[in-house]
Write a protein that holds these residues in place. Structure first.
Motif, PDB file in Angstrom:
ATOM      1  N   CYS A  88       0.834  -1.207   0.000  1.00  0.00           N
ATOM      2  CA  CYS A  88       0.000   0.000   0.000  1.00  0.00           C
ATOM      3  C   CYS A  88       0.869   1.258   0.000  1.00  0.00           C
ATOM      4  O   CYS A  88       0.358   2.360   0.190  1.00  0.00           O
ATOM      5  N   VAL A  89       2.163   1.074  -0.210  1.00  0.00           N
ATOM      6  CA  VAL A  89       3.164   2.152  -0.184  1.00  0.00           C
ATOM      7  C   VAL A  89       2.911   3.139   0.956  1.00  0.00           C
ATOM      8  O   VAL A  89       2.897   4.354   0.758  1.00  0.00           O
ATOM      9  N   THR A  90       2.747   2.586   2.150  1.00  0.00           N
ATOM     10  CA  THR A  90       2.470   3.429   3.303  1.00  0.00           C
ATOM     11  C   THR A  90       3.760   3.833   4.014  1.00  0.00           C
ATOM     12  O   THR A  90       4.068   5.028   4.127  1.00  0.00           O
ATOM     13  N   GLY A  91       4.499   2.849   4.494  1.00  0.00           N
ATOM     14  CA  GLY A  91       5.758   3.188   5.159  1.00  0.00           C
ATOM     15  C   GLY A  91       5.706   3.157   6.669  1.00  0.00           C
ATOM     16  O   GLY A  91       6.713   3.410   7.321  1.00  0.00           O
TER      17      GLY A  91
ATOM     18  N   ARG B 102       2.317  14.332   1.221  1.00  0.00           N
ATOM     19  CA  ARG B 102       1.677  14.089  -0.108  1.00  0.00           C
ATOM     20  C   ARG B 102       2.221  12.858  -0.755  1.00  0.00           C
ATOM     21  O   ARG B 102       2.789  12.922  -1.788  1.00  0.00           O
ATOM     22  N   THR B 103       2.133  11.629  -0.450  1.00  0.00           N
ATOM     23  CA  THR B 103       2.005  11.059   0.857  1.00  0.00           C
ATOM     24  C   THR B 103       3.189  10.123   1.070  1.00  0.00           C
ATOM     25  O   THR B 103       3.060   8.933   1.144  1.00  0.00           O
ATOM     26  N   ALA B 104       4.378  10.765   1.069  1.00  0.00           N
ATOM     27  CA  ALA B 104       5.632  10.021   1.024  1.00  0.00           C
ATOM     28  C   ALA B 104       5.959   9.344   2.345  1.00  0.00           C
ATOM     29  O   ALA B 104       6.188   8.136   2.408  1.00  0.00           O
ATOM     30  N   GLY B 105       5.989  10.125   3.410  1.00  0.00           N
ATOM     31  CA  GLY B 105       6.257   9.514   4.700  1.00  0.00           C
ATOM     32  C   GLY B 105       7.701   9.540   5.152  1.00  0.00           C
ATOM     33  O   GLY B 105       8.004   9.065   6.239  1.00  0.00           O
TER      34      GLY B 105
ATOM     35  N   GLY C 125      -4.096   7.568   4.623  1.00  0.00           N
ATOM     36  CA  GLY C 125      -3.505   8.282   3.491  1.00  0.00           C
ATOM     37  C   GLY C 125      -2.285   7.556   2.936  1.00  0.00           C
ATOM     38  O   GLY C 125      -1.626   8.058   2.039  1.00  0.00           O
ATOM     39  N   THR C 126      -1.979   6.370   3.455  1.00  0.00           N
ATOM     40  CA  THR C 126      -0.773   5.613   3.096  1.00  0.00           C
ATOM     41  C   THR C 126       0.444   6.533   3.101  1.00  0.00           C
ATOM     42  O   THR C 126       1.222   6.577   2.170  1.00  0.00           O
ATOM     43  N   VAL C 127       0.595   7.280   4.187  1.00  0.00           N
ATOM     44  CA  VAL C 127       1.679   8.253   4.302  1.00  0.00           C
ATOM     45  C   VAL C 127       2.907   7.621   4.962  1.00  0.00           C
ATOM     46  O   VAL C 127       4.006   7.633   4.410  1.00  0.00           O
ATOM     47  N   GLY C 128       2.703   7.073   6.151  1.00  0.00           N
ATOM     48  CA  GLY C 128       3.824   6.410   6.805  1.00  0.00           C
ATOM     49  C   GLY C 128       4.520   7.237   7.863  1.00  0.00           C
ATOM     50  O   GLY C 128       5.420   6.748   8.532  1.00  0.00           O
TER      51      GLY C 128
ATOM     52  N   CYS D 278       7.566   6.019  -5.470  1.00  0.00           N
ATOM     53  CA  CYS D 278       6.328   5.282  -5.169  1.00  0.00           C
ATOM     54  C   CYS D 278       5.624   5.841  -3.931  1.00  0.00           C
ATOM     55  O   CYS D 278       4.622   5.294  -3.489  1.00  0.00           O
ATOM     56  N   ASN D 279       6.162   6.921  -3.376  1.00  0.00           N
ATOM     57  CA  ASN D 279       5.586   7.504  -2.172  1.00  0.00           C
ATOM     58  C   ASN D 279       5.442   6.484  -1.051  1.00  0.00           C
ATOM     59  O   ASN D 279       4.449   6.477  -0.323  1.00  0.00           O
ATOM     60  N   ALA D 280       6.461   5.615  -0.943  1.00  0.00           N
ATOM     61  CA  ALA D 280       6.362   4.537   0.035  1.00  0.00           C
ATOM     62  C   ALA D 280       6.897   4.940   1.405  1.00  0.00           C
ATOM     63  O   ALA D 280       6.345   4.561   2.429  1.00  0.00           O
TER      64      ALA D 280
HETATM   65  K   LIG Z   1       3.900   6.545   2.065  1.00  0.00           K
END
Ligand SMILES: [K+]
Ligand SMILES: [K+]
Lengths: 448, 448
Positions: free
Chosen positions: B61-64, B279-282, B391-394, B176-178
């Protein structure tokens, strides 16, 4: 030249929402000036204008947030000013204007009728004077009954005069969803009194359901004869109270800071009351600061929803939230129309609901953000206080007296905005009567 | 009988959102099984299924969000599994399905094209295979350039092999904003490196703006030639980054727990980065747990909004929020049409935005509510963690490793829901293709 003049006239003229907004503002200032007088305070010294303004706004907007204890700080004069501000705020300043007009025998202009219409959220102009009379009689009648019930408890406890004064004050405060108390401790000493708790709870629910719904029920009596509006308001209110009671019972019954020591009866009463008071009365029978985080969040959500339209309650209103929930479900289902109780909800109503709730959310988060800067308090308590002010609820986790002057002014404005109504206020700012005659082509946007 | 059968077929058949939802679920489970192997952990012992599941969901989910430190807990095998899950999650499982299809030379069915269409949020079916190739080439190209820039810093620091591995890992994770890192400390040691900070920031923004917008810009180059969608996505993204930077600078520059010791250059870089990373890298370049309440709330709001549609980012998406804001303003102004950049926004788009945001708000508050029951943490940190997962931010204020098993499972589901998309998920549940042929009469409801 003529065009410009007419345009300017349209731009600046007093439309109903603006008259409402100004009327409330005027009443708040008059109240502040009175409460600022030394004779209003027990210690014989002026409380200071910011505190007087906060208290007046809290009374007129029937909020109930207090920077000083209403029971111990104010004189009988101060308390009388407060209860009068509550009664005027609760009935609506425009309903009051109608009374004045009736008393002075002056004819009511169409514009004034429009103002009243806006205030009462009634769709028809005819019979408005009659309706306004109805509203006043009904208010006094219900408050009278409420005071009568309360006096059964209060007269033996405080003696005749003080007992009557306490009964009247709290009946008015409850029906107007004001939440001001002169017990010094809200209703925490009446936990085990079924009489007091149920009387106050009934006054809150009746005051928060909306005059229109009460009249509809009185006139039509049968569920299927009720208007769509009444059906929605009643069913969502019952739903919120019922599930709120169960959830509060589960969440708080073992909390040593609130209900742990209570009997089953007291726990049930307290849970019911905790579920009803965010609609948006503001009395409390348990220590709000002692509630755990989950109940606090639930209370915040209930306070944000608030009571029903055209009532003394605040919040975005039950029906508004219900329309948005029903609409969202319809959109998810991919349905063309939004339907409920075999009626189609007009797009206009849906859009209005969206605007109200979006402005509400934006306002609560903006004010909370500002208060995290001005106040040195926990986030949850700030969010709670802000929602309480916006919804004109009056519950607090104890930070009101500790607020900075900046914080007091910000919350005064929040109470005002919450009372005049996000949309009414917004209309008052952006109101316009003319529309463009051409339409742009539709644009292609991907969302989500 | 025929009617019932056909109805059941419509009810249970695999529509695109359902295939997406199932595809993501499958990938998460495969990842969890691999990460659960003893060879994935440095200590040679299995991490346990719940932790493996959480990590796999966080990667796909590329959250982190991480329950263990990616740098020190996982072996090279484990880290490789994670980065592959990220790359597959980021490109979208359906784009991956296209690759597989292309490689195996199998013809792509219309249904599969529909699935890809849904995934990429493109309105036309034609040229989808070409587009998918484009997406993959572009992703690898941008990640390659990013890795190249990062290697300027990382090769001298870590040597050739480890330097390249670090560059590739963080370039992929950023685009990938992971938000996964193998530095052990996110980017907090690179505060003063303009090269690393700006490279990662650029990768985040490019990854979060959406493939469609990048292609639009590459093809048309001029602002006025861009699609309405690209204009909205770009202008709102720039707006959020610009004002976010200024506000973070004001709020945090004197905070001893974050930026107080920084130089002006470092403060500016850190503020810019704090504005971009939701935005929504984390990734984080300052201590998130040290941020004050106001910046934390701002970050929560930015995380909720997230990136742009059809990108690797999460959240309700910039354009969705912008459509709702513009619509609200139009409603307040009493305008018939919602217009922006000389185009009318279709009602359908407005309704879709409302549904997405309402479901998002409801989900965040519901999960927060549940977590206040399962976790013994401060409300603000729980709200932050929930929004970060949705927001799958992490980003985290440090509570992820302390979560209970129940909390981990709930957040796993939240990451999954946040990635598959509130509306996609909702459509997958409530999807229906037939409409009723009659309409109810409009009902009269008063709101607000
Ligand atoms: K993320
Ligand atoms: K109140």
């Amino acid at each position: 030249m003529e065009l410009i003049k007419s345009h300017l006239f349209i731009r600046f003229k007093l439309n109903p929402p603006r008259i409402l907004a100004l009327g409330f503002m005027l009443l708040i200032i008059i109240g502040a000036l009175l409460l600022n007088l030394p004779i209003a305070s027990q210690n014989g010294e002026s409380i200071g204008f910011i505190n007087a303004l906060f208290t007046s706004a809290s009374a007129v907007c029937v909020t109930g947030l207090v920077v000083v204890n209403t029971a111990t700080h104010w004189t009988l004069f101060g308390q009388t000013v407060i209860i009068l501000l509550i009664q005027m705020g609760g009935l609506g300043i425009m309903t009051m204007a109608t009374i004045v007009a009736m008393i002075s025998g002056r004819k009511i202009s169409l514009k004034e009728r429009l103002v009243i219409k806006e205030q009462l959220n009634q769709e028809t102009l005819s019979g408005l004077v009659k309706l306004t009379k109805y509203v006043i009689y009904l208010t006094l009648f219900i408050e009278g009954i409420g005071a009568l019930f309360l006096s059964i408890k209060f007269i033996p406890q405080f003696g005749l005069i003080k007992g009557i004064w306490f009964s009247v004050f709290h009946a008015v405060s409850a029906f107007c969803n004001a939440g001001f108390d002169i017990t010094g401790n809200s209703l925490m000493d009446y936990n085990n009194s079924v009489l007091v708790m149920l009387t106050v709870a009934s006054l809150i629910v009746l005051g928060g359901i909306g005059f229109g719904v009460i009249l509809d029920v009185v006139r039509n009596r049968k569920w299927r004869k009720l208007s769509l509006h009444s059906k929605l308001a009643i069913s969502f209110t019952v739903f919120l109270i019922f599930f709120g009671t169960i959830i509060f019972y589960i969440l708080e019954s073992n909390n040593p800071l609130t209900m742990q020591e209570f009997t089953f009866k007291e726990k049930t009463l307290a849970s019911l009351f905790a579920s009803i008071t965010p609609r948006t009365a503001g009395f409390n029978s348990i220590d709000v600061a002692g509630m755990n985080q989950s109940s606090t969040l639930l209370t915040i959500i209930l306070m944000f929803i608030g009571g029903s339209p055209g009532s003394t309650a605040g919040g975005v209103k039950t029906v508004t939230m219900l329309v948005l929930i029903i609409s969202t479900i319809s959109i998810i289902k991919g349905e063309r129309d939004v339907e409920v109780f075999k009626r189609r909800i007009p797009y206009e109503t849906i859009f209005k609901s969206i605007a109200i709730i979006m402005i509400g959310i934006a306002l609560v988060f903006f004010v909370t953000f500002i208060l995290t800067l001005t106040e040195d308090q926990e986030f949850l308590n700030i969010l709670f206080e802000t929602t309480s002010a916006f919804g004109t609820v009056g519950l607090s986790r104890g930070i009101t007296p500790e607020l900075s002057n900046a914080g007091k002014l910000i919350l005064t404005l929040t109470m005002y905005s919450g009372r005049v109504g996000p949309l009414t206020l917004a209309f008052a700012v952006g109101y316009k009567e003319e529309h463009k005659r051409f339409r742009y082509a539709e644009g292609n946007i991907t969302v989500g």
